[in-house]
Structures are given as structure tokens and as C-alpha cells.
Write an enzyme that holds these catalytic residues in place. Structure first.
Site, PDB file in Angstrom:
ATOM      1  N   LYS A  35       1.141  -0.849  -0.016  1.00 60.43           N
ATOM      2  CA  LYS A  35      -0.009   0.018   0.007  1.00 60.43           C
ATOM      3  C   LYS A  35       0.907   0.950   0.374  1.00 60.43           C
ATOM      4  O   LYS A  35       1.632   1.253   0.910  1.00 60.43           O
ATOM      5  CB  LYS A  35      -1.081   0.133   0.729  1.00 60.43           C
TER       6      LYS A  35
ATOM      7  N   ASP B 117      -2.377  10.308   4.157  1.00 71.33           N
ATOM      8  CA  ASP B 117      -3.660   9.949   4.258  1.00 71.33           C
ATOM      9  C   ASP B 117      -5.029  10.796   4.753  1.00 71.33           C
ATOM     10  O   ASP B 117      -4.532  11.031   6.274  1.00 71.33           O
ATOM     11  CB  ASP B 117      -3.913   8.587   4.937  1.00 71.33           C
TER      12      ASP B 117
ATOM     13  N   LYS C 152     -10.156  13.194   8.322  1.00 67.96           N
ATOM     14  CA  LYS C 152      -9.667  12.890   9.504  1.00 67.96           C
ATOM     15  C   LYS C 152      -9.438  13.903  10.130  1.00 67.96           C
ATOM     16  O   LYS C 152      -9.271  14.724   9.116  1.00 67.96           O
ATOM     17  CB  LYS C 152      -7.786  12.152   9.124  1.00 67.96           C
TER      18      LYS C 152
ATOM     19  N   ASP D 297       2.098   6.018   5.500  1.00 72.27           N
ATOM     20  CA  ASP D 297       0.419   5.609   5.031  1.00 72.27           C
ATOM     21  C   ASP D 297       1.409   4.693   3.556  1.00 72.27           C
ATOM     22  O   ASP D 297       0.036   3.628   2.881  1.00 72.27           O
ATOM     23  CB  ASP D 297       0.038   6.308   5.214  1.00 72.27           C
TER      24      ASP D 297
ATOM     25  N   ASP E  58     -12.175   6.882   3.652  1.00 73.42           N
ATOM     26  CA  ASP E  58     -11.199   6.679   4.574  1.00 73.42           C
ATOM     27  C   ASP E  58     -10.083   4.941   4.754  1.00 73.42           C
ATOM     28  O   ASP E  58      -9.394   5.166   5.317  1.00 73.42           O
ATOM     29  CB  ASP E  58     -10.919   7.193   5.701  1.00 73.42           C
TER      30      ASP E  58
ATOM     31  N   GLU F 184      -8.990   3.648   2.471  1.00 76.90           N
ATOM     32  CA  GLU F 184      -8.643   3.489   0.808  1.00 76.90           C
ATOM     33  C   GLU F 184      -7.983   2.527   1.058  1.00 76.90           C
ATOM     34  O   GLU F 184      -7.632   1.919  -0.638  1.00 76.90           O
ATOM     35  CB  GLU F 184      -7.972   5.217   1.040  1.00 76.90           C
TER      36      GLU F 184
ATOM     37  N   ARG G 193      -7.129  -0.277   1.006  1.00 71.13           N
ATOM     38  CA  ARG G 193      -8.056  -1.788   0.338  1.00 71.13           C
ATOM     39  C   ARG G 193      -8.187  -1.908  -0.783  1.00 71.13           C
ATOM     40  O   ARG G 193      -8.262  -3.009  -2.049  1.00 71.13           O
ATOM     41  CB  ARG G 193      -8.855  -2.791   1.324  1.00 71.13           C
TER      42      ARG G 193
HETATM   43  N1  BES Z   1      -3.691   4.180   7.012  1.00 70.51           N
HETATM   44  C1  BES Z   1      -5.659   4.669   7.525  1.00 70.51           C
HETATM   45  C2  BES Z   1      -4.736   2.847   9.015  1.00 70.51           C
HETATM   46  C3  BES Z   1      -4.035   3.787   9.742  1.00 70.51           C
HETATM   47  C4  BES Z   1      -4.761   4.351  11.031  1.00 70.51           C
HETATM   48  C5  BES Z   1      -2.826   3.431   9.746  1.00 70.51           C
HETATM   49  C6  BES Z   1      -3.345   4.306  12.247  1.00 70.51           C
HETATM   50  C7  BES Z   1      -1.911   3.609  11.294  1.00 70.51           C
HETATM   51  C8  BES Z   1      -2.662   4.444  11.655  1.00 70.51           C
HETATM   52  C9  BES Z   1      -6.505   3.346   7.227  1.00 70.51           C
HETATM   53  O1  BES Z   1      -6.384   4.164   5.157  1.00 70.51           O
HETATM   54  C10 BES Z   1      -7.589   4.023   7.143  1.00 70.51           C
HETATM   55  O2  BES Z   1      -8.339   5.011   7.868  1.00 70.51           O
HETATM   56  N2  BES Z   1      -8.693   2.950   8.095  1.00 70.51           N
HETATM   57  C11 BES Z   1      -9.452   3.221   8.535  1.00 70.51           C
HETATM   58  C12 BES Z   1     -10.783   2.072   7.466  1.00 70.51           C
HETATM   59  C13 BES Z   1     -11.961   2.637   8.988  1.00 70.51           C
HETATM   60  C14 BES Z   1     -12.209   3.815   7.924  1.00 70.51           C
HETATM   61  C15 BES Z   1     -13.353   1.589   7.932  1.00 70.51           C
HETATM   62  C16 BES Z   1      -9.539   2.936  10.191  1.00 70.51           C
HETATM   63  O3  BES Z   1      -8.551   2.587  10.197  1.00 70.51           O
HETATM   64  O4  BES Z   1      -9.820   3.597  10.765  1.00 70.51           O
HETATM   65 ZN    ZN Z   2      -4.841   4.562   4.436  1.00 72.67          ZN
HETATM   66 MN    MN Z   3      -7.486   5.710   5.626  1.00 71.55          MN
END
Ligand code: BES
Ligand code: ZN
Ligand code: MN
Length: 456
Positions: free
Chosen positions: A222, A227, A234, A245, A304, A306, A308
Site C-alpha cells: 500500500k 492519508d 480525518k 501510510d 478513508d 482507501e 484496500r
Molecule cells: N491508514 C489508515 C489506517 C491507520 C490508522 C494506519 C492509524 C496507521 C495508524 C487507513 O487508511 C484507515 O484510515 N483506516 C480506517 C478504516 C475505516 C474507515 C474502516 C480506520 O482504521 O479507521
Molecule cells: Zn490509509
Molecule cells: Mn484511510
């Protein structure tokens, strides 16, 4: 410039010496500064029990290097290996030291004084020279990945990251193919995520083939260079960490570099998808539907979630390329950090791939734990109007849901997924990890590709 020599003296608990046994617990450091110009400075480093724990040796090396950093002088650690050490011991200590000595200081200002912290072997330990060289190669690749992952989003985006891969990999057999513009037809997820971004998205395919008869292994990463959540913006007091990210893509780059520099016989492709996830004009809206290259339609329930989406493109690419094995690394879910914290990577996927990764992690200095792929939960990804949705509104095991989403796209391959959301970076320095990017996944993915070439 005067280099201060510091004798590094690793000590097991069972070694007869004046230093109390409590000071010889694994990773404990005790500095004995030289009292006269003729005397040498000695740094005693605890190794704990003599039980063959390789992580304790890397910890000792890492802590020694980080202690030398605090001296704020140019320092050379001169390693005197303990009696009974073998080549593997020396490699582990040197690797820990070199990783612990790393610093990301590109953005320090004029008043910042850069100090060198280097390593050498005591004259009588010249027999460990090859082990030391191996450690240098490993640390070099991990630190290459760290430099990418630490870099700021203003300077590192899809094109500049690929440029940097080309520079670094230029003297290796790894080729770098850039896919951008119209070439991204089959990367629908990447295109959808990139729509609000400042920079053009791109994918890159890194190829390393030194054994045409070995099964093709795909390493997938990824590469979100920042992000911001997209339209599902966010919030937070400090989002600087979201520049990392692209830790999965950095890990793939480091692993390919490491395979090549070790001269491993293998057949590997690295597939990374790179873009920002910003809420710009034209950005994808929640509720839109994306049509993937295999015909699957996905409702973007949350912009968010994204990572996947672009990983799905990469998995489909790897499957079309004929990969038999695929491992992806991604800073995928906040839920992973809640589940396993900052020091353990969750590994999901097919049993054989997961058990290989779990076994290899123990050898190569990474920490992983197997997570369940609960197929019974797969209905939560059902959409009211598309084949799937990318996120689940209800609270629950989000890291598992994300893995289930990826599994749908890992067709015809033995697949595993590393959720490095917690392990890709550290705020608190520990062991061989200074603050910032850790290089999580580099050593493990390289070990996996090498292992599958022989056993897969
Ligand atoms: N890049 C984030 C995940 C992340 C969070 C990495 C904190 C490192 C530290 C990912 O893209 C994300 O935002 N995931 C969301 C998914 C949700 C919207 C289903 C999350 O984990 O809140
Ligand atoms: Zn992310
Ligand atoms: Mn995200």
C-alpha cells in the site's frame, strides 16, 4: 573531526565479571567513560541468559547504538564479541547496531549538528567480517525503506518515490516499470482514491528474476503517500504520521533491494500502488461505485478505507501475472493497533503462507502474530446496491473485515496479508528502532520470497 572509539562489550548473565548480573539483562547498557586520554571508553551491553534468543542480541546491538547517539559525538563502536559467539550472533548484533544507529535528519535546520555513529570489529574478531558485511546489506535495505517512509508528503509522492526507487535499484538486477496515465486502466481502486490528490497517481512493478523455474512470488504494498481520509476527512491534533501510510510500499521496495543485494535465487515481482488520499475537488464521494478489473463492483461507503481499494488492484495484477504466492504489507487499519499494539504485526491469510511467515519472522527479527480470517463475518461487506462495500459502519473487528475484503481479490494465489499499521513507525525509540519509520516488513518479505523459491 575526531572519532571517539568506544569498546562494545556484550556480556551474558553467566559471564564471570564485576558488573552486577542485573546490569547484564538483555539490552541493559552501562557506559564507563575513559578517565584519562590513554584509557578507552567501554560500553557494557547485557545479553541476558545464554539461551540462543536472537532478538535479545539485536536488542543489545540496537540499544548500544542508540546510547552512543546520546553522547552527541562522532563515535565508532568497536565490537568485542563474547566467548562462544558464532557468525549468526555477530550478524544479529551488527544488524541491531546498524539499525539502531539510523537517524532521519534530512529536515533538521542549520543549527543541527550531525554525528556519525559507526561500527567496527575488534582486531581479534576479524573472523566475523562476512557476518558484519551481511548485516550491512540488511540494514542498508531496511534504512532505504525507512528513508522513503519517513519522507514528507510535500517531497515524496508517486512520481518522486518511483524516481527514488530507480536511483537506488539502478545498480541491481531489479527493473522498475512505472504504470501511469492511461496505463492505469486496470487500477480502478487506485484511480478512485487519487481523484482528490495534488499529484498524479502511479503504480510500479519491480521485477527480480534470477531463477525462472522458481514459483513466482508477488510482494504487494500500500503506497498512500498521505492519508487525509479523502472526503471522510480525518481529524486529529497531529496527522503527520499519515505521511507513513506508504509503509507497505516502502517495505516492498526494501525487500526487493535486499533480495537483489543478497543475490538470492528467486522469481519475484513487487507491485505497489501510489497516491495521496485527499478531499480535493473531484474527489470520490461516499456512495460512489468502483468497477474493478475482475468485474467486482464496490460501493465506497467510506473514503478513508482507501488502502484496500488499491491493494485489490495490485492483487488482481499479481494474479494475472501468474503469481503463485502473494504477500501484501499495508498500514491498513487503526483496529490492528488496538488489537496488537505497536510492536506486533498481524498476519492474515492462507494457512501455509501464514505459518511460513510466522516461522521466518522469528529468524529475521520481526514480530508477527497470526490473526483469524473469519469467513463467517464476510457478509458484513455486503452492499445494498453493489457487489461489496469497502467499510463496515458498525464497530467490530475492523482489521479482520479489511483482510476479508482483500481475500476476495487474491484469486488463484496462496496469499497472506501483513497489517503493519502499528509496527511501521514508532514514536518511542526502542531496541533497533529510533523514532520514526521502522522498516517493518522489509526483512520478512525478503525472507518469504527467498523461502518460497526453495520450498514453495
Ligand atoms: N491508514 C489508515 C489506517 C491507520 C490508522 C494506519 C492509524 C496507521 C495508524 C487507513 O487508511 C484507515 O484510515 N483506516 C480506517 C478504516 C475505516 C474507515 C474502516 C480506520 O482504521 O479507521
Ligand atoms: Zn490509509
Ligand atoms: Mn484511510
Amino acid at each position: 573531526m575526531r572519532m571517539k572509539n568506544v569498546k562494545l562489550l556484550p556480556l551474558y548473565e553467566d559471564t564471570a565479571c564485576a558488573l552486577p548480573v542485573t546490569e547484564r539483562a538483555a539490552g541493559k547498557t552501562t557506559l564507563f567513560p575513559a578517565r584519562t586520554p590513554e584509557e578507552e571508553t567501554v560500553l557494557a551491553v547485557g545479553l541476558g541468559a545464554r539461551d540462543g534468543n536472537r532478538d535479545a542480541v539485536r536488542l543489545a546491538g540496537g540499544n548500544a547504538a542508540r546510547l552512543l547517539r546520546t553522547l552527541e559525538e562522532d563515535c565508532e563502536g568497536v565490537l568485542k564479541a563474547p566467548a562462544g559467539a558464532d557468525k549468526e550472533w555477530a550478524e544479529d548484533f551488527c544488524e541491531g547496531f546498524l539499525l539502531g544507529a539510523y537517524r532521519f535528519d534530512r529536515w533538521r535546520g542549520e543549527s543541527f549538528v550531525r554525528h556519525e555513529v559507526t561500527l567496527s570489529l575488534a582486531a581479534e574478531d576479524a573472523g566475523y567480517a562476512a557476518a558484519f558485511e551481511r548485516a550491512k546489506v540488511t540494514a542498508g535495505s531496511v534504512c532505504f525503506a525507512r528513508d522513503l517512509v519517513n519522507e514528507t508528503p510535500g517531497t515524496l509522492y508517486a512520481q518522486t518515490m518511483i524516481d527514488r526507487l530507480r536511483v537506488r535499484l539502478g545498480d541491481t538486477p531489479v527493473t522498475v516499470e512505472q504504470i501511469s496515465g492511461d496505463g492505469l486502466r486496470d487500477f480502478a481502486g487506485l484511480r478512485a482514491v487519487s481523484r482528490g490528490g495534488h499529484h498524479e497517481p502511479a503504480a510500479a512493478v519491480l521485477r527480480y528474476c534470477t531463477d525462472e523455474n522458481a514459483p513466482l512470488v508477488a510482494l504487494i504494498g500500500k503506497g498512500i503517500t498521505f492519508d487525509m481520509g479523502g472526503m471522510n476527512l480525518k481529524s486529529g491534533r497531529d496527522l503527520s504520521g499519515m505521511r507513513m501510510d506508504m509503509g507497505g510500499a516502502g517495505a516492498v521496495a526494501g525487500a526487493m533491494d535486499l533480495l537483489a543485494r543478497r543475490g538470492v535465487k528467486a522469481n519475484v515481482i513487487g507491485v505497489i500502488a501510489l497516491t495521496e488520499n485527499l478531499p480535493g475537488e473531484g474527489a470520490t464521494l461516499p456512495g460512489e461505485v468502483v468497477l474493478f478489473a475482475d468485474g467486482t463492483t464496490v460501493q465506497i461507503s467510506n473514503t478513508d478505507a482507501e488502502g484496500r481499494l488499491l491493494l485489490a488492484d495490485c492483487l488482481l495484477y499479481a494474479s494475472r501475472a501468474g503469481a503463485r504466492w502473494a504477500v501484501d504489507a499495508a498500514t491498513l487499519t487503526g483496529n490492528m493497533v488496538q488489537a496488537l499494539g505497536k510492536k506486533v504485526t498481524g498476519v492474515f491469510g492462507e494457512d501455509e503462507a501464514v505459518s511460513a511467515l510466522t516461522r521466518l519472522a522469528k529468524e529475521c527479527g520481526e514480530t508477527v502474530w497470526p490473526m483469524p480470517m473469519v469467513e463467517e463475518y464476510a457478509d458484513v461487506l455486503k452492499s445494498d446496491y453493489a457487489d461489496m462495500k469497502n467499510s463496515v459502519a458498525e464497530p467490530g473487528p475492523g482489521a479482520i473485515y479489511a483482510a476479508l475484503f482483500l481475500h476476495h481479490f487474491a484469486k488463484g494465489m496462496e496469499w497472506a496479508h501483513l497489517d503493519i499499521a502499528g509496527t511501521a513507525d514508532t514514536h518511542k525509540p526502542w531496541s533497533c528502532y529510533p523514532a520514526g519509520a521502522t522498516g517493518a516488513g522489509v526483512r520478512l518479505m525478503a525472507a518469504f520470497a527467498a523461502d518460497r523459491a526453495m520450498n514453495g
